[in-house]
Design an enzyme around this catalytic site. Structure first.
Site, PDB file in Angstrom:
ATOM      1  N   LYS A   1      24.653  51.781   3.684  1.00  0.00           N
ATOM      2  CA  LYS A   1      25.305  50.544   3.246  1.00  0.00           C
ATOM      3  C   LYS A   1      24.379  49.326   3.394  1.00  0.00           C
ATOM      4  O   LYS A   1      23.356  49.400   4.091  1.00  0.00           O
ATOM      5  CB  LYS A   1      26.600  50.355   4.047  1.00  0.00           C
TER       6      LYS A   1
ATOM      7  N   TYR B   1      35.928  51.930  -4.297  1.00  0.00           N
ATOM      8  CA  TYR B   1      36.867  51.867  -3.175  1.00  0.00           C
ATOM      9  C   TYR B   1      38.302  51.590  -3.636  1.00  0.00           C
ATOM     10  O   TYR B   1      39.116  51.119  -2.852  1.00  0.00           O
ATOM     11  CB  TYR B   1      36.411  50.810  -2.166  1.00  0.00           C
TER      12      TYR B   1
ATOM     13  N   PHE C   1      41.695  44.770   4.107  1.00  0.00           N
ATOM     14  CA  PHE C   1      40.256  44.528   4.152  1.00  0.00           C
ATOM     15  C   PHE C   1      39.549  44.796   2.810  1.00  0.00           C
ATOM     16  O   PHE C   1      38.321  44.714   2.733  1.00  0.00           O
ATOM     17  CB  PHE C   1      39.603  45.383   5.249  1.00  0.00           C
TER      18      PHE C   1
ATOM     19  N   ARG D   1      30.655  64.089   8.411  1.00  0.00           N
ATOM     20  CA  ARG D   1      31.540  63.140   9.105  1.00  0.00           C
ATOM     21  C   ARG D   1      31.287  63.186  10.611  1.00  0.00           C
ATOM     22  O   ARG D   1      31.377  62.163  11.293  1.00  0.00           O
ATOM     23  CB  ARG D   1      33.021  63.455   8.810  1.00  0.00           C
TER      24      ARG D   1
ATOM     25  N   ARG E   1      26.695  56.029  13.148  1.00  0.00           N
ATOM     26  CA  ARG E   1      27.419  54.758  13.292  1.00  0.00           C
ATOM     27  C   ARG E   1      27.292  54.200  14.711  1.00  0.00           C
ATOM     28  O   ARG E   1      27.186  52.985  14.893  1.00  0.00           O
ATOM     29  CB  ARG E   1      28.879  54.929  12.874  1.00  0.00           C
TER      30      ARG E   1
ATOM     31  N   ASN F   1      29.516  49.283   8.755  1.00  0.00           N
ATOM     32  CA  ASN F   1      29.330  50.473   9.596  1.00  0.00           C
ATOM     33  C   ASN F   1      28.259  51.438   9.072  1.00  0.00           C
ATOM     34  O   ASN F   1      28.345  52.645   9.288  1.00  0.00           O
ATOM     35  CB  ASN F   1      30.675  51.167   9.826  1.00  0.00           C
TER      36      ASN F   1
ATOM     37  N   HIS G   1      28.373  55.547   4.475  1.00  0.00           N
ATOM     38  CA  HIS G   1      29.585  56.164   3.925  1.00  0.00           C
ATOM     39  C   HIS G   1      29.427  57.673   3.979  1.00  0.00           C
ATOM     40  O   HIS G   1      28.317  58.190   3.817  1.00  0.00           O
ATOM     41  CB  HIS G   1      29.762  55.738   2.461  1.00  0.00           C
TER      42      HIS G   1
ATOM     43  N   GLU H   1      32.799  61.134  -6.065  1.00  0.00           N
ATOM     44  CA  GLU H   1      31.863  60.076  -5.670  1.00  0.00           C
ATOM     45  C   GLU H   1      30.442  60.399  -6.137  1.00  0.00           C
ATOM     46  O   GLU H   1      29.692  59.504  -6.518  1.00  0.00           O
ATOM     47  CB  GLU H   1      31.917  59.887  -4.148  1.00  0.00           C
TER      48      GLU H   1
HETATM   49  P1  IDP Z   1      35.495  55.833   6.471  1.00  0.00           P
HETATM   50  O1  IDP Z   1      34.334  55.093   5.812  1.00  0.00           O
HETATM   51  O2  IDP Z   1      35.173  56.208   7.890  1.00  0.00           O
HETATM   52  O3  IDP Z   1      35.987  56.993   5.657  1.00  0.00           O
HETATM   53  P2  IDP Z   1      37.835  54.364   5.565  1.00  0.00           P
HETATM   54  O4  IDP Z   1      39.103  54.222   6.337  1.00  0.00           O
HETATM   55  O5  IDP Z   1      37.833  55.283   4.374  1.00  0.00           O
HETATM   56  O6  IDP Z   1      36.680  54.771   6.595  1.00  0.00           O
HETATM   57  O7  IDP Z   1      37.411  52.904   5.102  1.00  0.00           O
HETATM   58  C1  IDP Z   1      36.411  52.706   4.134  1.00  0.00           C
HETATM   59  C2  IDP Z   1      35.504  51.591   4.588  1.00  0.00           C
HETATM   60  O8  IDP Z   1      36.239  50.377   4.624  1.00  0.00           O
HETATM   61  C3  IDP Z   1      34.941  51.730   6.012  1.00  0.00           C
HETATM   62  O9  IDP Z   1      33.813  52.569   6.092  1.00  0.00           O
HETATM   63  C4  IDP Z   1      34.604  50.284   6.341  1.00  0.00           C
HETATM   64  O10 IDP Z   1      33.378  49.865   5.730  1.00  0.00           O
HETATM   65  C5  IDP Z   1      35.768  49.544   5.693  1.00  0.00           C
HETATM   66  N1  IDP Z   1      36.868  49.314   6.642  1.00  0.00           N
HETATM   67  C6  IDP Z   1      37.735  50.243   7.133  1.00  0.00           C
HETATM   68  N2  IDP Z   1      38.619  49.698   7.992  1.00  0.00           N
HETATM   69  C7  IDP Z   1      38.293  48.378   8.039  1.00  0.00           C
HETATM   70  C8  IDP Z   1      38.848  47.267   8.753  1.00  0.00           C
HETATM   71  O11 IDP Z   1      39.823  47.378   9.522  1.00  0.00           O
HETATM   72  N3  IDP Z   1      38.247  46.042   8.554  1.00  0.00           N
HETATM   73  C9  IDP Z   1      37.175  45.880   7.708  1.00  0.00           C
HETATM   74  N4  IDP Z   1      36.632  46.895   7.027  1.00  0.00           N
HETATM   75  C10 IDP Z   1      37.177  48.129   7.179  1.00  0.00           C
HETATM   76 MG    MG Z   2      36.857  57.030   3.795  1.00  0.00          MG
END
Ligand code: IDP
Ligand code: MG
Length: 140
Positions: free
Chosen positions: A11, A51, A59, A87, A104, A114, A117, A128
């Protein structure tokens, strides 16, 4: 696509921090073979599409803005049990909860920014991957 492939992005935060090389090294040392890769940048429109599943989340706007804020590295990775194992390699969404040694834990700075992805299912890995790559760009 079979279940030995997953899709990843390094990212914009991790690219800005100069962590492309370190993250690719972790990925390769984790046993993943890179079968497709590109250095690219998502427009806000493309990030929103990628997304779209999170559209209703509070968010979403922040996520789209962040993911289109700078270049990314997109890649397709191959390994037995790729989705689940990747993961594990990247750790929890929130770096505060990510296991020590995970990508991460090492490189993410917040739940939003973070570092990487990782697809969450074989079905999404296929969707994807084809969002970013055509068949001729994949070298399995
Ligand atoms: P993942 O990337 O671990 O699968 P997801 O829940 O699918 O997590 O969320 C997608 C992306 O959205 C996350 O990787 C992160 O960049 C962002 N994200 C998730 N939760 C939050 C939040 O509470 N605040 C801000 N950004 C968030
Ligand atoms: Mg996800």
């Amino acid at each position: 696509m079979s279940n030995n492939r997953t899709f990843t992005m390094i990212k914009p935060d991790a690219v800005r921090a100069g962590n492309i090389g370190a993250i690719l090294k972790d990925i390769q040392e984790g046993g993943f073979k890179i079968v497709a890769m590109k250095y690219t940048k998502l427009s806000a429109e493309k990030a929103g599409e990628f997304y779209a599943i999170h559209k209703a989340r509070p968010f979403y706007g922040e996520l789209v803005e962040f993911m289109s804020s700078g270049p990314i590295v997109a890649a397709i990775l191959e390994k037995d049990n790729a989705v689940e194992d990747f993961r594990k390699l990247i750790g929890s969404t929130n770096p505060a909860d990510a296991a020590p040694g995970t990508i991460r834990a090492k490189y993410a700075t917040s739940i939003g920014e973070n570092a990487v992805h990782g697809s969450d299912s074989d079905e999404n890995a296929a969707i994807e991957s084809s969002f970013h790559f055509s068949g001729t760009e994949i070298f399995g």
